[in-house]
Design a protein around this motif. Sequence first.
Motif, mmCIF file in Angstrom:
data_model
loop_
_atom_site.group_PDB
_atom_site.id
_atom_site.type_symbol
_atom_site.label_atom_id
_atom_site.label_comp_id
_atom_site.label_asym_id
_atom_site.label_seq_id
_atom_site.Cartn_x
_atom_site.Cartn_y
_atom_site.Cartn_z
ATOM 1 N N ASN A 110 -7.596 -32.492 -32.847
ATOM 2 C CA ASN A 110 -8.995 -32.681 -33.224
ATOM 3 C C ASN A 110 -9.307 -34.150 -33.501
ATOM 4 O OD1 ASN A 110 -9.940 -30.047 -32.914
ATOM 5 N ND2 ASN A 110 -9.277 -29.445 -34.958
ATOM 6 N N ARG A 111 -8.388 -34.837 -34.142
ATOM 7 C CA ARG A 111 -8.607 -36.267 -34.369
ATOM 8 C C ARG A 111 -8.491 -37.037 -33.057
ATOM 9 N NH1 ARG A 111 -5.951 -40.134 -39.081
ATOM 10 N NH2 ARG A 111 -7.257 -41.965 -38.614
ATOM 11 N N PHE A 112 -7.586 -36.618 -32.206
ATOM 12 C CA PHE A 112 -7.441 -37.244 -30.889
ATOM 13 C C PHE A 112 -8.742 -37.134 -30.102
ATOM 14 C CE2 PHE A 112 -6.337 -36.935 -26.362
ATOM 15 C CZ PHE A 112 -5.563 -38.064 -26.178
ATOM 16 N N TYR A 113 -9.369 -35.949 -30.135
ATOM 17 C CA TYR A 113 -10.618 -35.753 -29.407
ATOM 18 C C TYR A 113 -11.695 -36.736 -29.873
ATOM 19 C CZ TYR A 113 -8.593 -31.190 -28.091
ATOM 20 O OH TYR A 113 -7.786 -30.188 -27.615
ATOM 21 N N LYS A 114 -11.777 -36.956 -31.180
ATOM 22 C CA LYS A 114 -12.782 -37.866 -31.725
ATOM 23 C C LYS A 114 -12.441 -39.323 -31.406
ATOM 24 C CE LYS A 114 -13.790 -34.788 -35.614
ATOM 25 N NZ LYS A 114 -13.670 -34.605 -37.091
ATOM 26 N N THR A 115 -11.144 -39.627 -31.398
ATOM 27 C CA THR A 115 -10.688 -41.002 -31.227
ATOM 28 C C THR A 115 -10.685 -41.447 -29.770
ATOM 29 O OG1 THR A 115 -9.284 -40.793 -33.192
ATOM 30 C CG2 THR A 115 -8.724 -42.542 -31.646
ATOM 31 N N ARG B 85 -0.772 -43.251 -43.187
ATOM 32 C CA ARG B 85 -0.939 -44.553 -42.537
ATOM 33 C C ARG B 85 -0.397 -44.522 -41.105
ATOM 34 N NH1 ARG B 85 0.532 -49.552 -46.343
ATOM 35 N NH2 ARG B 85 -0.590 -50.580 -44.638
ATOM 36 N N ILE B 86 0.693 -43.784 -40.889
ATOM 37 C CA ILE B 86 1.223 -43.622 -39.529
ATOM 38 C C ILE B 86 0.192 -42.914 -38.652
ATOM 39 C CG2 ILE B 86 2.941 -42.383 -38.148
ATOM 40 C CD1 ILE B 86 4.954 -43.014 -40.421
ATOM 41 N N HIS B 87 -0.418 -41.854 -39.188
ATOM 42 C CA HIS B 87 -1.453 -41.147 -38.432
ATOM 43 C C HIS B 87 -2.618 -42.073 -38.096
ATOM 44 C CE1 HIS B 87 -0.254 -36.768 -39.689
ATOM 45 N NE2 HIS B 87 0.571 -37.309 -38.818
ATOM 46 N N ASP B 88 -3.004 -42.920 -39.041
ATOM 47 C CA ASP B 88 -4.087 -43.871 -38.779
ATOM 48 C C ASP B 88 -3.713 -44.827 -37.652
ATOM 49 O OD1 ASP B 88 -5.607 -42.763 -40.804
ATOM 50 O OD2 ASP B 88 -5.129 -44.323 -42.280
ATOM 51 N N ARG B 89 -2.481 -45.284 -37.672
ATOM 52 C CA ARG B 89 -2.034 -46.216 -36.634
ATOM 53 C C ARG B 89 -1.977 -45.543 -35.267
ATOM 54 N NH1 ARG B 89 -2.356 -51.032 -34.418
ATOM 55 N NH2 ARG B 89 -0.563 -51.460 -33.089
ATOM 56 N N ILE B 90 -1.472 -44.323 -35.220
ATOM 57 C CA ILE B 90 -1.419 -43.600 -33.951
ATOM 58 C C ILE B 90 -2.825 -43.390 -33.403
ATOM 59 C CG2 ILE B 90 -0.897 -41.347 -32.921
ATOM 60 C CD1 ILE B 90 1.566 -41.244 -34.800
ATOM 61 N N ALA B 91 -3.746 -42.971 -34.263
ATOM 62 C CA ALA B 91 -5.126 -42.768 -33.826
ATOM 63 C C ALA B 91 -5.725 -44.070 -33.299
ATOM 64 C CB ALA B 91 -5.962 -42.212 -34.977
ATOM 65 N N ALA B 92 -5.443 -45.177 -33.982
ATOM 66 C CA ALA B 92 -5.961 -46.475 -33.541
ATOM 67 C C ALA B 92 -5.408 -46.846 -32.169
ATOM 68 C CB ALA B 92 -5.619 -47.549 -34.561
ATOM 69 N N CYS B 93 -4.135 -46.538 -31.928
ATOM 70 C CA CYS B 93 -3.527 -46.852 -30.622
ATOM 71 C C CYS B 93 -4.135 -46.006 -29.512
ATOM 72 C CB CYS B 93 -2.021 -46.657 -30.697
ATOM 73 S SG CYS B 93 -1.175 -47.913 -31.685
ATOM 74 N N SER C 269 -9.362 -37.284 -23.834
ATOM 75 C CA SER C 269 -9.493 -35.884 -24.241
ATOM 76 C C SER C 269 -9.885 -34.989 -23.072
ATOM 77 C CB SER C 269 -10.516 -35.762 -25.365
ATOM 78 O OG SER C 269 -10.072 -36.401 -26.543
ATOM 79 N N GLU C 270 -10.774 -35.469 -22.215
ATOM 80 C CA GLU C 270 -11.159 -34.676 -21.046
ATOM 81 C C GLU C 270 -9.944 -34.392 -20.164
ATOM 82 O OE1 GLU C 270 -14.382 -36.211 -18.798
ATOM 83 O OE2 GLU C 270 -15.641 -36.618 -20.552
ATOM 84 N N ILE C 271 -9.082 -35.374 -20.051
ATOM 85 C CA ILE C 271 -7.916 -35.235 -19.177
ATOM 86 C C ILE C 271 -6.887 -34.286 -19.770
ATOM 87 C CG2 ILE C 271 -5.957 -36.494 -18.186
ATOM 88 C CD1 ILE C 271 -8.057 -38.926 -18.103
ATOM 89 N N VAL C 272 -6.592 -34.419 -21.069
ATOM 90 C CA VAL C 272 -5.570 -33.543 -21.645
ATOM 91 C C VAL C 272 -6.059 -32.102 -21.697
ATOM 92 C CG1 VAL C 272 -4.502 -35.419 -22.944
ATOM 93 C CG2 VAL C 272 -6.222 -33.992 -24.069
ATOM 94 N N ARG C 273 -7.357 -31.898 -21.875
ATOM 95 C CA ARG C 273 -7.892 -30.530 -21.819
ATOM 96 C C ARG C 273 -7.730 -29.952 -20.415
ATOM 97 N NH1 ARG C 273 -12.694 -32.388 -25.579
ATOM 98 N NH2 ARG C 273 -12.370 -31.115 -27.437
ATOM 99 N N ARG C 274 -7.929 -30.797 -19.408
ATOM 100 C CA ARG C 274 -7.733 -30.351 -18.029
ATOM 101 C C ARG C 274 -6.269 -29.971 -17.795
ATOM 102 N NH1 ARG C 274 -10.217 -34.270 -15.718
ATOM 103 N NH2 ARG C 274 -12.118 -33.047 -15.483
ATOM 104 N N MET C 275 -5.359 -30.767 -18.342
ATOM 105 C CA MET C 275 -3.931 -30.465 -18.209
ATOM 106 C C MET C 275 -3.575 -29.185 -18.969
ATOM 107 S SD MET C 275 -2.498 -32.856 -16.289
ATOM 108 C CE MET C 275 -0.761 -32.919 -16.768
ATOM 109 N N ASP C 276 -4.141 -29.009 -20.147
ATOM 110 C CA ASP C 276 -3.904 -27.787 -20.918
ATOM 111 C C ASP C 276 -4.302 -26.542 -20.133
ATOM 112 O OD1 ASP C 276 -3.135 -29.306 -23.147
ATOM 113 O OD2 ASP C 276 -5.086 -29.143 -24.138
ATOM 114 N N ALA C 277 -5.434 -26.649 -19.418
ATOM 115 C CA ALA C 277 -6.014 -25.491 -18.754
ATOM 116 C C ALA C 277 -5.526 -25.294 -17.321
ATOM 117 C CB ALA C 277 -7.541 -25.617 -18.750
#
Length: 217
Positions: free
Chosen positions: A179-184, A134-142, A189-197
Motif C-alpha cells: 500500500n505504501r509502495f502504491y502511493k510512493t 527509518r528503514i521503511h522510510d528509506r526504502i520508500a524514498a528509493c 505500481s501499475e507494472i507490479v499489479r500487471r505481474m501479480d495478475a
Amino acid sequence: MTEPLTVYGAEGSGSVAVELTLTLLGIPYKVVEAVTWVEKAAQERVAPVNPARQVPAIVFPSGEIMTESAAILIYLADLHPEARLAPPPTDPKRAQYLRWMSYVSSAVYSWFWAKGDPMRLALRPGDGPAMVDRIHDRIAACWRMMDEQITPGRYILGDEMSVLDIYVTVISRFGPWRNRFYKTAPKLSEIVRRMDADPRFKDFWAKRFPFEDDWEG
C-alpha cells in the motif's frame, strides 16, 4: 534428463524472483528451503554455499555456486537470450536495465539485512522499532526516486517483460508493504499489479508468494 540445479531459498523471499525466472526458462531446479532470517539451522544449511548465510544462492549441476539475486537474474537472462528476458548488450535499453537491476539490489534489497535484525546496527536495545521505521522510510524514498526517473511502457523498460520486472515485483512485496509502495511509486505500481495478475504466474504465486489476507499492508 538434465540434472536440476539447486536453489537455496524460501517462500516469500528474494529467491522467489530467481525461482520464477527459472520456471519461465524451463530450467529444472530443486529448492532447499531455508528461512535464514528466522532460523539458525537454516543459516547453517546455507553457510556451505554462501558464508553470508543468506538466500538466494544457486548451485549448478557442475558444482559452480552463484549468490546475489541481481547477478543471478542477469546471468540467467543472458544465458538464454531466446527468452527475451533482458535487453542484449547492443540494445539501447541495456544501460538502464543494468542500472536499475543494480539499484534495486543495492538501494532497496540490501536494507532487509538490517531490518531482519535491527540490533545489527542499533546502539541500544530499545532502538529496534524506530530503526525499522527509518528503514521503511528509506526504502520508500528509493522506490520514489526510481519511479520518478523511469518512462515505462507495459513494463519498466518498455513493452517487453524482463527480469527487472520480476525483481521489482518480488521485492516490492516486502516491508514497508505494497500500500505504501502504491502511493510512493505509481508508475511502478501499475507494472507490479500487471505481474501479480499475469495468468502465467497464478500457480507460481500461490505456491511461493501467496496473496494472503492483508498481504498489501
